[in-house]
Enzyme design. Structure first.
Site, mmCIF file in Angstrom:
data_model
loop_
_atom_site.group_PDB
_atom_site.id
_atom_site.type_symbol
_atom_site.label_atom_id
_atom_site.label_comp_id
_atom_site.label_asym_id
_atom_site.label_seq_id
_atom_site.Cartn_x
_atom_site.Cartn_y
_atom_site.Cartn_z
ATOM 1 C CB CYS A 171 83.153 55.075 104.355
ATOM 2 S SG CYS A 171 83.613 53.356 104.013
ATOM 3 C CG HIS A 187 83.577 56.878 100.130
ATOM 4 N ND1 HIS A 187 84.325 57.226 101.228
ATOM 5 C CD2 HIS A 187 83.629 55.527 100.071
ATOM 6 C CE1 HIS A 187 84.804 56.161 101.815
ATOM 7 N NE2 HIS A 187 84.394 55.108 101.142
ATOM 8 C CD GLU A 214 84.379 60.817 100.966
ATOM 9 O OE1 GLU A 214 83.144 60.959 100.970
ATOM 10 O OE2 GLU A 214 84.955 59.905 101.599
#
Lengths: 315, 252
Positions: B99, B222, B224
């Site tokens: 991002c 993302h 994560e």
């Protein structure tokens, strides 16, 4: 490469958990940053250039809301739009506690986060907004763990300490984060000693949802991002709140109140960004404190009457 | 020992560190790694990077999601931009940006703040910031990512005020317009993932959401923010392979 499919795709996630992932995810992307109150497009640009990770658009900074008295409401959408047009970082805006329609208006405006805020005059003395019903994410204030988890249960995707807005006195923010931290420690201890039943008993005591308290105990922290707010006025204040484990900092009146000119406000803004990004580096904090210069005059919490406090609003 | 840094100026640092740890554990128990005769299972150390010295310890780096303007301004003021450019473009160490990290690794970005934004560069692409609009337009969608393996299921892509790659800058077009320091010039930009919009959407063309150019990898979304370790595991394996093939000289 070899498949790691066993740990992999849990594609069956429900759409409501996807929605919360997206709401809480933006807050996760704000971590380590400073969110600044701004009242004009020019102030928003100062904040953006200083490295703010988001701005809070409102008509008056909290110290001026205090000084003016009267009813404080959602800001004029025209002013929020100007700020949205001026910057590329996320724009937040405040709605009154319980004011569902102000929240819907802000959602329609396309702000990035709503702060259901005690800084404005509450619209409902019994209920906060049912935040899970919205597409837009919410941040809410808290003074303790029970209050934080009640807001999360209602759908808040981010929490902040309430502190005492507009005072430049950090003492209440410290009290609130200390309270949250010590209650999280209690929840962890309860889980370790008495398991889920002990956590459920503590949940009843502090008025929290048992499942959320269990999650908090397991994580050892709030299940959403938690920023400091309410009285943070200097780089040292901001670093102090990071030291207590906050994920980032809201600075309300501390940037623009009593600033000599726009350049002084910009210096203050840069200094607080630097302090949060380097809160364990004392040399950086020396530099940041010098760059910051004179802080807002402030109002000591010790001399305030109960009716002058904003933190008591909300339940 | 391979040291992997996560740039910790602002943003979702802890999330990457957590998934890296899980991915490393999975790699060390994966038959694909342990049956290789030439080596033991890779050992990793994961560190947060806030200073030049910490960056110098790293064999590879993740630039996390966050606010790219904030990251850029903070990096500039800490004197980290040039060391980061050195790391990415001259030392050619493996770097992955998610991002905001993708924005930082692009040679060009549009929809940036007034006055522009300093970038690290390394990917010969132009990214469009906030492609889908404000937070209201943030979303989660299944992505087919063939680089994870043809048999793999879709990846839940979390897009938050996400950028996309709007243009791949061809070397010919780079003259005069690009960064003269770029050394990645001749390596092609590979498109590793696209987001295919639901049929009936206003603009039905695909958005490029994952790219790689030599040592530099970028994703709009993302990983994560999910529990899915597959992309982290894949990237760690790229780092290990680069070290084995001598493309990457690992710090002692």
């Amino acid at each position: 490469m070899a498949a790691n499919g066993t740990n992999g795709s849990n594609a069956a996630a429900s759409s409501s958990s996807d929605a919360f992932t997206v709401k809480a995810g933006l807050a996760q992307m704000l971590k380590g940053g400073v969110i600044m109150d701004v009242t004009t497009a020019a102030e928003a640009r100062i904040a953006e250039e200083a490295g703010a990770c988001a701005v809070m658009a409102l008509e008056r900074i909290p110290s001026d809301i205090r000084a003016m008295g009267g009813v404080a409401r959602m800001s004029n959408p025209a002013m929020i739009k100007e700020i949205q047009a001026a910057v590329t970082i996320p724009v937040m805006a405040k709605a009154r506690i319980g004011h569902v329609v102000e929240c819907r208006i802000l959602e329609a405006l396309g702000v990035d986060y709503i702060d259901e805020s005690e800084v404005l005059t509450p619209a409902d003395q019994e209920f906060h907004v049912a935040k899970a019903d919205f597409t837009i994410p919410f941040v809410c204030g808290c003074r303790n763990l029970g209050e934080a988890l009640r807001r999360i249960k209602e759908g808040a995707a981010m929490i902040r300490t309430k502190g005492e807005a507009g005072t430049g006195d950090v003492v209440e923010a410290v009290k609130h984060i200390r309270t949250v931290n010590s209650e999280i420690a209690r929840a962890k201890a309860a889980l370790a000693s008495g398991g889920e039943l002990a956590v459920a008993a503590l949940a009843r005591e502090i008025g929290a949802d048992a499942a959320l308290l269990l999650k908090t105990a397991e994580l050892g922290r709030l299940p959403v991002v938690n920023f400091a707010a309410g009285g943070v006025a200097t780089p040292a204040d901001a670093a102090l709140m990071m030291h207590f484990g906050c994920d980032g900092v809201f600075v309300g009146s501390g940037i623009f109140k009593d600033a000599k000119d726009p350049e002084h406000a910009a210096q203050r803004a840069r200094a607080i960004v630097k302090a949060v990004a380097n809160y364990t580096d004392m040399n950086a904090l020396v530099d940041a404190s010098i760059e910051h210069g004179t802080a807002m005059k402030g109002i000591s919490n010790a001399g305030m009457k109960p009716e002058e406090r904003m933190a008591g609003r909300g339940w | 020992m391979i040291t992997i840094g996560v740039l910790a100026l602002q943003g979702g640092v802890a999330e990457h560190l957590s998934l890296l740890q899980k991915a490393a554990t999975s790699l060390s128990s994966s038959p694909d790694t342990t049956t290789r005769a030439d080596t033991k299972a890779p050992q990793f150390e994961f560190i947060q990077v806030r200073t030049k010295d910490q960056l110098a310890q790293c064999d590879a780096l993740i630039i996390p999601g966050g606010e790219s303007t904030t990251m850029s301004i903070v990096a500039q003021r800490l004197g980290l931009l040039d060391p980061l450019r050195e790391f990415v473009k001259f030392q050619n160490k493996p770097v992955w940006g998610t991002c905001a990290g993708l924005v930082m690794l692009a040679e060009e970005a549009s929809a940036v703040k007034k006055g522009g934004q300093e970038l690290i560069g390394g990917l010969d692409v132009k990214v469009l910031r906030n492609r889908y609009g404000t937070q209201i337009q943030s979303f989660v969608a299944d992505l087919a990512l063939p680089f994870l393996g043809e048999a793999e299921g879709p990846f839940r892509g979390v897009f938050i005020r996400a950028p996309v790659v709007e243009d791949i800058i061809q070397p010919a077009r780079q003259i005069g317009g690009g960064d003269a320091e770029t050394t990645t010039g001749t390596a092609p930009v590979e498109v590793l993932g696209v987001y295919r919009k639901p049929s009936g959407a206003e603009q039905e063309d695909d958005d490029i959401v994952a790219v790689r150019q030599r040592n530099v990898f970028g994703t709009s979304f993302h990983p994560e923010l999910t529990e899915d370790i597959r992309i982290h595991a894949w990237w760690l394996k790229q780092v290990v392979d680069a070290a084995r093939h001598g493309d990457l000289i690992v710090n002692a």
